[in-house]
Design a protein around this motif. Structure first.
Motif, PDB file in Angstrom:
ATOM      1  N   LYS A 114       0.832  -1.207   0.000  1.00  0.00           N
ATOM      2  CA  LYS A 114       0.000   0.000   0.000  1.00  0.00           C
ATOM      3  C   LYS A 114       0.862   1.251   0.000  1.00  0.00           C
ATOM      4  O   LYS A 114       0.606   2.201  -0.749  1.00  0.00           O
ATOM      5  N   ARG A 115       1.877   1.256   0.838  1.00  0.00           N
ATOM      6  CA  ARG A 115       2.776   2.415   0.901  1.00  0.00           C
ATOM      7  C   ARG A 115       3.526   2.577  -0.419  1.00  0.00           C
ATOM      8  O   ARG A 115       3.647   3.691  -0.950  1.00  0.00           O
ATOM      9  N   PHE A 116       4.012   1.456  -0.962  1.00  0.00           N
ATOM     10  CA  PHE A 116       4.708   1.531  -2.245  1.00  0.00           C
ATOM     11  C   PHE A 116       3.789   2.088  -3.327  1.00  0.00           C
ATOM     12  O   PHE A 116       4.199   2.944  -4.128  1.00  0.00           O
ATOM     13  N   LEU A 117       2.550   1.608  -3.376  1.00  0.00           N
ATOM     14  CA  LEU A 117       1.620   2.054  -4.411  1.00  0.00           C
ATOM     15  C   LEU A 117       1.363   3.551  -4.312  1.00  0.00           C
ATOM     16  O   LEU A 117       1.285   4.249  -5.332  1.00  0.00           O
ATOM     17  N   THR A 118       1.241   4.060  -3.105  1.00  0.00           N
ATOM     18  CA  THR A 118       1.039   5.498  -2.919  1.00  0.00           C
ATOM     19  C   THR A 118       2.204   6.285  -3.496  1.00  0.00           C
ATOM     20  O   THR A 118       2.017   7.274  -4.215  1.00  0.00           O
ATOM     21  N   PHE A 119       3.410   5.838  -3.196  1.00  0.00           N
ATOM     22  CA  PHE A 119       4.594   6.555  -3.652  1.00  0.00           C
ATOM     23  C   PHE A 119       4.773   6.444  -5.163  1.00  0.00           C
ATOM     24  O   PHE A 119       5.182   7.411  -5.814  1.00  0.00           O
ATOM     25  N   THR A 139      17.317   6.234  -0.613  1.00  0.00           N
ATOM     26  CA  THR A 139      17.521   4.802  -0.801  1.00  0.00           C
ATOM     27  C   THR A 139      16.568   4.324  -1.887  1.00  0.00           C
ATOM     28  O   THR A 139      15.376   4.653  -1.862  1.00  0.00           O
ATOM     29  N   ILE A 140      17.065   3.576  -2.835  1.00  0.00           N
ATOM     30  CA  ILE A 140      16.238   3.006  -3.905  1.00  0.00           C
ATOM     31  C   ILE A 140      16.061   1.519  -3.616  1.00  0.00           C
ATOM     32  O   ILE A 140      17.022   0.756  -3.649  1.00  0.00           O
ATOM     33  N   GLY A 141      14.831   1.104  -3.313  1.00  0.00           N
ATOM     34  CA  GLY A 141      14.573  -0.284  -2.991  1.00  0.00           C
ATOM     35  C   GLY A 141      14.804  -0.549  -1.501  1.00  0.00           C
ATOM     36  O   GLY A 141      14.972   0.391  -0.710  1.00  0.00           O
ATOM     37  N   PRO A 142      14.759  -1.794  -1.082  1.00  0.00           N
ATOM     38  CA  PRO A 142      14.649  -2.969  -1.946  1.00  0.00           C
ATOM     39  C   PRO A 142      13.238  -3.169  -2.487  1.00  0.00           C
ATOM     40  O   PRO A 142      12.259  -2.753  -1.867  1.00  0.00           O
ATOM     41  N   PHE A 143      13.182  -3.800  -3.661  1.00  0.00           N
ATOM     42  CA  PHE A 143      11.919  -4.191  -4.276  1.00  0.00           C
ATOM     43  C   PHE A 143      11.910  -5.714  -4.323  1.00  0.00           C
ATOM     44  O   PHE A 143      12.528  -6.324  -5.187  1.00  0.00           O
TER      45      PHE A 143
END
Length: 417
Positions: A114-119, A139-143
């Motif tokens: 949910k947080r990722f989708l918002t961003f 920081t990029i990721g982790p994914f």
């Protein structure tokens, strides 16, 4: 800082996405205040006047809001974005370009989808509006999921510039095929302004411990959410027990996240519990701003903690520090600066983590020299970031027909050095 405002149309309007000047997480506030100082310096170099629209979450604090150049946009919420009720897209219309700092480490799926989708949605909206999008040092990721990796990569390919704040993130960008628009910098909070306090000559050794309420409670969901290989609460008690044996040690608990709405994330709760168990401990005041927190931390002789920006506040003010790392953002950042004094909570057991922290305390004079060298590296990297922003500001101003005014911002603001 010069707060004279140039009317819209004669200045560039910068969208500050995922920044906050009221966040209860002083780390997010530190990023925002530091970014503002850097942008002010870059504008002075470019001869461009700036105004800002701030997009992100809000908290119960308030710092920097007396700066007349700042306009606070409405709070961003996923539901509002999905159902097209958000004012974020319309508020973007007045922006000439957008700097997205991702609250430092939230462009990831470590905190949930949910947080990722918002961003990710906010970035897609910026690009759909054809606004230049710059990912400021973060920081990029982790994914961990393939779909998050895919979405993130496609968005980053369309950004004008992507700045990684650590080597691990930069290497990840290269790994997914990003080349021309990426650069490795460092966390902007190294430039957070502060006032170094006078240290009392009373024979006391002042030890600052930032206890993460989030780790102390097992994460947002409990049950060791971040996959630690050690017992964080037990490690904290071990350190306090050891240091409390010496009456010359003055031990301070230093909360860096103060959240009435998220008690599991609130450092005050864990600190209050420990204060009951160890009555001799001292509890730092509730800070009114990130700069106030950094000024307090600068008065310590040694610091350890699990909030990265509490550790950066110590490091960038010259205080020997051993961070307790619960994600790769710590390891990548400090290793980039040639600083190996990190207790890795995702690889070490309690005995090993306690050993490196206690050894760092005993060797704090040596750590201070390594911190000094690391800061020279960090400040040089941020000089490069500032110069790049100045170039971008000038290019956008020329494209928009905004007049260049070398004397508009003669005072670039404090840089924390």
């Amino acid at each position: 800082m010069n707060r004279a405002v140039t009317p819209q149309g004669k200045s560039l309007t910068i969208g500050l996405l995922w920044h906050s000047f009221s966040s209860d997480n002083l780390g997010v506030g530190a990023l925002s205040q530091s970014q503002l100082a850097i942008c002010t310096e870059a504008a002075a170099q470019a001869g461009v006047a700036l105004r800002f629209v701030v997009f992100g979450t809000r908290g119960g604090s308030s710092y920097g809001l007396d700066d007349a150049r700042l306009k606070i946009g409405n709070t961003i919420a996923l539901r509002e974005l999905v159902y097209r009720r958000s004012t974020f897209p319309s508020e973007l219309n007045e922006c000439d370009l957008v700097l997205d700092i991702g609250e430092g480490d939230s462009f990831a799926d470590i905190y949930g989808f949910k947080r990722f989708l918002t961003f990710i949605l906010t970035k897609v909206i910026v690009l759909a509006k054809r606004k230049p999008l710059i990912l400021s040092p973060q920081t990029i990721g982790p994914f961990d999921s393939w779909y998050a990796r895919l979405m993130a990569t496609q968005v980053m390919k369309r950004c004008q510039k992507v700045f990684a704040r650590d080597t691990l993130s930069f290497n990840y960008l290269r790994q997914v095929g990003l080349r021309d628009n990426v650069a490795e910098v460092v966390d902007v909070a190294f430039r957070l302004p502060y006032q170094a306090p006078a240290k009392a000559d009373d024979g006391k050794v002042r030890i600052g411990i930032n206890v993460s309420g989030l780790l102390f409670s097992g994460g947002y969901t409990g049950g060791n959410q971040f996959g630690l290989t050690l017992d964080y609460a037990a490690l904290t008690r071990t350190l306090l027990t050891e240091w409390s044996k010496n009456p010359a040690h003055e031990i301070w608990l230093i909360p860096h996240v103060i959240s009435d709405d998220l008690p599991r994330d609130d450092d005050r709760i864990a600190s209050a519990q420990l204060k009951q168990e160890f009555p001799s401990l001292k509890l730092a005041p509730e800070f009114a701003s990130p700069s106030e927190a950094k000024s307090f931390i600068a008065g310590m002789d040694f610091v350890t903690g699990a909030r990265m920006h509490a550790c950066i506040a110590a490091f960038s003010s010259g205080v020997p520090v051993v961070p307790i790392a619960y994600s790769r953002k710590f390891n990548g950042l400090f290793s980039m600066l040639g600083y190996s004094w990190v207790a890795d909570a995702k690889a070490m057991n309690n005995a090993d983590a306690a050993a490196i922290i206690l050894r760092g305390f005993e060797q704090r004079a040596q750590l201070a020299l390594e911190v000094q060298a690391g800061n020279q590296n960090a400040f040089a990297r941020l000089d490069g970031y500032t110069a790049t922003l100045a170039q971008i500001f000038r290019q956008v101003a020329e494209r928009k027909g905004v007049p260049l005014q070398p004397a508009v911002l003669a005072e670039a603001g404090a840089d924390g050095r």
